[in-house]
Motif scaffolding. Structure first.
Motif, PDB file in Angstrom:
ATOM      1  N   ARG A  63       1.032  -1.429  -0.222  1.00 49.76           N
ATOM      2  CA  ARG A  63       0.250   0.347   0.031  1.00 49.76           C
ATOM      3  C   ARG A  63       1.192   1.431  -0.054  1.00 49.76           C
ATOM      4  O   ARG A  63       0.739   1.697  -0.642  1.00 49.76           O
ATOM      5  CB  ARG A  63      -0.862  -0.104   1.531  1.00 49.76           C
ATOM      6  CG  ARG A  63      -1.665   1.330   0.957  1.00 49.76           C
ATOM      7  CD  ARG A  63      -2.616   0.939   0.532  1.00 49.76           C
ATOM      8  NE  ARG A  63      -3.626   1.602   0.228  1.00 49.76           N
ATOM      9  CZ  ARG A  63      -3.398   3.411  -1.150  1.00 49.76           C
ATOM     10  NH1 ARG A  63      -2.392   3.752  -1.045  1.00 49.76           N
ATOM     11  NH2 ARG A  63      -5.134   4.483  -0.586  1.00 49.76           N
ATOM     12  N   LEU A 109      -5.159  -5.615  -5.578  1.00 51.37           N
ATOM     13  CA  LEU A 109      -4.004  -4.143  -4.985  1.00 51.37           C
ATOM     14  C   LEU A 109      -3.419  -3.630  -5.390  1.00 51.37           C
ATOM     15  O   LEU A 109      -2.937  -2.424  -5.487  1.00 51.37           O
ATOM     16  CB  LEU A 109      -4.412  -4.398  -3.328  1.00 51.37           C
ATOM     17  CG  LEU A 109      -3.371  -3.553  -2.850  1.00 51.37           C
ATOM     18  CD1 LEU A 109      -4.606  -2.077  -2.073  1.00 51.37           C
ATOM     19  CD2 LEU A 109      -2.970  -3.719  -1.094  1.00 51.37           C
ATOM     20  N   SER A 110      -2.198  -4.611  -6.042  1.00 49.86           N
ATOM     21  CA  SER A 110      -0.635  -4.332  -6.281  1.00 49.86           C
ATOM     22  C   SER A 110      -0.473  -3.657  -7.368  1.00 49.86           C
ATOM     23  O   SER A 110       1.346  -3.726  -7.656  1.00 49.86           O
ATOM     24  CB  SER A 110      -0.052  -4.984  -5.177  1.00 49.86           C
ATOM     25  OG  SER A 110       0.207  -5.880  -5.599  1.00 49.86           O
TER      26      SER A 110
END
Length: 375
Positions: A85, A116-117
């Motif tokens: 994050r 997410l990444s």
């Protein structure tokens, strides 16, 4: 390009050789309160320190960070998620033991972190561990059986993973079945938002025949250390076995470093830390750039490099000639050592890979123009 990772701390950080005396990150003794101390709670916590280290790694130009497994430290999955994050480009390697959970659960967590990444998560599966740690976690598997279990773990994790996008289908999987000694799966497999993602690159470690055999079958990257048999011998053994299986495994070297402008400055740093941790240590042998006493000043591995930036870079480059594709470096305190490595070391180890794309394009264009002019 040479991949360079940095190993993150798991129990705080600081300048001291004795880990218990370091207070960064919420570990160790509390700093004495002075008139300049902000005593209000919640202003700067342990993960703020880790976030600064992760940011320093990305700014310094290393390719990724490793969140190590530590039974008495921060949980590596939480650290890895926070690092993903915090960053935009860095790869993040999470180290965990197969007893962390089922391979399906580890894969599902990783699928979410890959979403997410944008696919920057990697795994380092820790097969061997301290017997006391294993007993404390209720792990009764011993010896070579640990490698058999790890092989099943990775087989199942890859089996339920689908890198091709598969449309949702209620609660059903994709028909993946596995009947093993340690794991059983019936009708598994990811679809919907958990599909269409890159499987995490798998890093494995160890020097034993069982470790190298496991890597030959399942690893994308094998991390060596400067211990045991000759490094070149271990690399050749892994390469030969992987080739027999029709695979290629990248080789990475885990190594602590202390590098300064001059070798005398680097060794002076070692001597200060050594005297702090061992009052009987009056002299050390400066027999070369390799030093086998890193474990005496709080590092996990005993053998590392001490010297000037040029000397350390030359030795790291020599390992590339043996077949090493990259490095996992470590140094303390982390923020300061990361900035030193980024400013003074990395471009010497990998000058081609550390040139900015814009500069490389300009250089190549200039060379082409000069070539045409002389033609």
């Amino acid at each position: 390009m040479t991949d360079v990772y940095w190993e993150l701390p798991s129990r705080g950080d600081g300048r001291r050789a004795v880990a218990a005396l370091n207070s960064r990150g919420g570990f160790g003794p509390q700093r004495p309160t002075t008139v300049a101390t902000d005593v209000r709670p919640g202003n700067f916590g342990p993960f703020d320190e880790l976030a600064q280290i992760v940011l320093a790694a990305e700014l310094s130009g290393v390719d990724g960070v490793v969140a190590p497994y530590d039974p008495n430290g921060e949980e590596s999955w939480i650290v890895a998620a926070a690092a993903l994050r915090q960053t935009r480009h860095s790869r993040v390697v999470v180290e965990f033991h197969p007893t962390f959970g089922t391979p399906v659960y580890a894969a599902k967590m990783s699928a979410t972190l890959q979403r997410l990444s944008a696919g920057r998560l990697e795994w380092r599966v820790k097969v061997e561990t301290d017997p006391e740690d294993a007993a404390a976690r209720g792990d009764v598997v011993r010896g070579a059986d640990r490698y058999a279990r790890a092989a099943e773990f990775l087989t199942v994790a890859r089996g339920v993973w689908n890198e091709e996008q598969i449309l949702p289908g209620g609660f059903g999987g994709t028909g993946y079945d596995f009947d093993g000694e340690y794991y059983d799966v019936l009708g598994g497999g990811f679809r919907g938002i958990l599909s269409g993602l890159r499987f995490p690159r798998v890093h494995l470690t160890g020097d034993s025949p069982e470790a190298l055999e496991l890597s030959a079958h399942h690893a994308d990257v094998h991390q060596f250390t400067l211990s045991g048999d000759e490094l070149s011998t271990r690399i050749t053994t892994l390469d030969d076995r992987a080739s027999e299986l029709g695979r290629t495994v990248e080789k990475v070297l885990r190594i602590p470093i202390i590098a300064r402008e001059t070798a005398d400055e680097a060794w002076a740093r070692v001597e200060r830390q050594l005297r702090e941790s061992d009052s009987a240590a009056l002299e050390i042998d400066r027999g070369g750039i390799l030093w086998s006493g890193f474990d005496r000043i709080g590092y996990e591995h005993s053998i590392g490099l001490v010297g000037s930036y040029e000397e350390v870079a030359q030795r790291l480059s020599s390992y590339r000639d043996l077949g090493v594709d990259g490095f996992v470096l470590s140094g303390r305190p982390h923020i300061e050592e990361l900035h030193r490595a980024g400013e003074h070391l990395l471009h010497l180890v990998d000058p081609e890979g550390r040139i900015r794309k814009e500069e490389k394009a300009t250089t190549e264009e200039k060379a082409t123009t000069e070539e045409k002019a002389t033609a």
